[in-house]
Structure formats: structure tokens, C-alpha cells
Design an enzyme around this catalytic site. Structure first.
Site, mmCIF file in Angstrom:
data_model
loop_
_atom_site.group_PDB
_atom_site.id
_atom_site.type_symbol
_atom_site.label_atom_id
_atom_site.label_comp_id
_atom_site.label_asym_id
_atom_site.label_seq_id
_atom_site.Cartn_x
_atom_site.Cartn_y
_atom_site.Cartn_z
ATOM 1 C CB SER A 153 55.539 -1.691 -35.877
ATOM 2 O OG SER A 153 56.336 -2.599 -36.602
ATOM 3 C CE1 TYR A 178 52.919 -5.952 -33.758
ATOM 4 C CE2 TYR A 178 54.368 -5.491 -35.618
ATOM 5 C CZ TYR A 178 54.048 -5.338 -34.286
ATOM 6 O OH TYR A 178 54.835 -4.559 -33.478
#
Length: 347
Positions: A153, A178
Site C-alpha cells: 500500500s 494498517y
């Protein structure tokens, strides 16, 4: 760049197959004549009915897909696709799946998504993104899988001011759990690649949007709010920019890394995969207003914990190795999403 077994059908495991990117990737792989083994736990992080509707588009029966059975029997057949409802963190069921099916390559897209949700339910991120990914790596090692492509990501870059983001940048300062789990995935993949020799390619996705998109993402949230006469929450008073990347361009990049071999191939690689054209948040909202022919009610909000001010991908490495070239302008992509939204939700 040369094609790997260009005329040969492969069996590819896609985790998170009922998810936004996994659905589109599975659809493209099937269209290319490959066989897809899709797994997803169909959790309720967002509307399960949307996930089931995606599976229907892939030829998977919703009722059968919802059943909790074991890896060898919980299979639903489309034309070239088998779907299994499964948690990645189930370290007993996952190896059975590899035993039953002769898998050539793996694309791991399954993860607990969302930056803000990681503040509320951190355990879900440890279970799916860490334990689940470890189980995938172990299966790749034990069943001699030659190539693993996995989702990282843009969030790993944190609040870096050095734009555009480059793969060589230091990413040791995540600002959300995350992001930390995605950084951990990259390190775990590096260790397994070094120890066991199979190819690991990590793709750092930059704000993916498009038809069948996730309800917790900006594109969906803004469109839904405007259509339903609800205020659009504009965080950091609009002083944000994102490298919004259309789903077709994302899938093209995944397919290239999954099915092709680069002349610059090495066992372990990380690539940015984005549009390389960041858009200011208020401009993005204006484009949605234009597509809907309706003005938004804007509610200015402070910066959210775990969020970042900007994302901007340098994709020169992916372009060099796999001829990656995003083609979709933001206005075109927004129009496609709005068209899908109106048709799917009949609004």
C-alpha cells in the site's frame, strides 16, 4: 519483457476474490483463459451483499458461496473458477486448498482494509494481514509456488514530503497500524524470498477507485452522500491530495507482474502502482459533482488520525520492468463509477 507461457492456461490463486480489486482481477484472468481459485472470508467490514453480487458476476452461486465448509468441499464452480469461503488465518484449511488444486501462481489481495478502522479493531489487522500473510508464505514455500504477487500500500510512505514517492524511500515511519502491517508484509516476503527462493513481487497500490468499488472509499462515500442529499465530509478542510488510480489500470499492472517476466527480473521486487497524477480532494469532489450534475453539501472536518496529507506515485520502475502505463483520466474514471453506482443501486 517477455510473456511467461503466453499460450498456456494457468491456475492462479486469488485471495480476496470477492473484494474490489480481487473481483476485477479474477474477471480479467478468466477472460484471458486462465483458471482462478478464489478465496474470501466474506466478512462484514462492509456490505456482504456487494461482495456476493461481485461473485455473481463471476458466475458463482451466492447461496453456495456463503456456506461454511472445508477447503476440499467448499467449492463453487463457474466456467473456469472455483470459489472457497475461507479465512487466511486458518492454517489447517489453507494447506488443504493447495493440496487439492495444482496452483501455479498466487496473487494475495486479501487483507483487513482501511486506515481508520485499524484504530477501532487492531486485532483484525494482526489476524488477516500478519498471520494470514504468513500462512500464504508458508503454503508458497511448502507447495513450491514459483511466483507470489501481493498487495502492499502507498500508506507505507506515511506523511513523507518527498514526492513523488519512490520505492527506494525510507518507509520506517508508518502513521497507522494498517500501514505497519503492509510494511511488515514486505519484510516477511523478503525473508521468505531470501530463504526459499520463490519470486515475491509487492505492489504498493495508490487509492484505487472505479465500478464495484468499496463503500468505505472516497469515491463511493462522496457519490453516495451527494445523491442522498447528505453532507460530504471533507477532511483536513480539503487540504489533501491523492493519486487516484482507476481499477483497469491497477489490474493491467497486476496482470503484467503476475503473468509476465521482466528482463530485469529479480526474486524480490517492490513496485508503486498508481496514476502519477495526484488530484486535490476538492477538485475530485467537483468532478463527482459534474458527473452527477448535482452540488455537494460540504462539511469541513479536521485531519483524521492515521491519515496522510498526500500520495503521489513514481511508477517509472514498473514502467521500465513491465511497460506499465496508466491510461484513465480521473474524470473518465469518475463517470464510469457514477454510471455503475446509478445502475447498481437504481438511483
Amino acid at each position: 519483457m517477455s510473456l511467461e507461457n503466453n499460450n498456456t492456461s494457468k491456475t492462479i490463486l486469488v485471495t480476496g476474490a470477492a473484494g474490489f480489486i480481487g473481483f476485477h482481477l479474477s474477471q480479467s484472468l478468466l477472460a484471458l483463459g486462465h483458471k482462478v481459485i478464489g478465496i474470501d472470508n466474506l466478512n462484514d467490514y462492509y456490505d456482504v451483499n456487494l461482495k456476493l453480487a461481485r461473485l455473481t458476476e463471476l458466475g458463482i452461486d451466492q447461496a453456495e458461496a456463503s456456506q461454511d465448509l472445508n477447503a476440499s468441499s467448499s467449492t463453487t464452480y463457474g466456467d473456469q473458477m472455483i470459489f472457497v469461503k475461507m479465512d487466511l488465518e486458518d492454517r489447517n484449511a489453507l494447506p488443504k486448498l493447495f493440496e487439492v488444486h495444482q496452483i501455479d501462481s498466487v496473487c494475495n489481495l486479501a487483507a483487513q482494509a482501511g486506515v481508520r478502522y485499524s484504530l477501532e479493531n487492531p486485532e483484525a489487522y494482526a489476524d488477516s494481514n500478519l498471520t494470514g500473510f504468513l500462512n500464504i508464505l508458508e503454503c508458497c514455500r511448502n507447495f513450491k509456488i514459483k511466483k507470489l504477487v501481493y498487495a502492499s500500500s502507498s500508506s507505507v510512505y506515511g506523511n513523507s514530503d518527498a514526492v513523488p514517492f519512490e520505492e527506494t524511500a525510507n518507509v520506517d515511519h508508518p502513521v497507522s497500524l494498517y500501514a505497519a502491517t503492509k510494511k511488515a508484509n514486505e519484510l516477511m516476503a523478503h525473508a521468505y524470498c531470501h530463504l526459499y527462493g520463490f519470486e515475491c513481487i509487492g505492489l504498493r497500490f495508490f487509492t484505487v477507485y472505479g465500478p464495484w468499488g468499496r463503500p468505505d472509499m472516497a469515491m463511493f462515500l462522496f457519490t453516495d452522500a451527494i445523491i442522498n442529499n447528505q453532507p460530504v465530509k471533507v477532511f483536513n478542510n480539503g487540504n489533501l491530495s491523492r493519486d487516484f488510480t482507476y481499477i483497469d489500470d491497477i489490474v493491467a499492472g497486476i496482470l503484467a507482474t503476475l503473468l509476465e517476466t521482466s528482463e530485469n527480473a529479480s526474486p524480490y521486487k517492490l513496485y508503486n502502482i498508481g496514476n502519477s497524477q495526484p488530484v486535490q480532494l476538492l477538485e475530485y469532489i467537483e468532478a463527482i459533482e459534474t458527473a452527477l450534475d448535482k452540488k455537494a453539501l460540504k462539511e469541513m472536518m479536521p485531519m483524521q488520525p492515521g491519515d496522510v496529507k498526500q500520495t503521489y506515485a513514481n511508477v517509472s520502475l514498473l514502467k521500465k520492468d513491465f511497460n506499465y502505463q496508466p491510461k484513465t483520466e480521473v474524470k473518465e474514471g469518475i463517470a464510469a463509477f457514477v454510471k455503475w453506482y446509478r445502475e447498481f443501486y437504481k438511483k
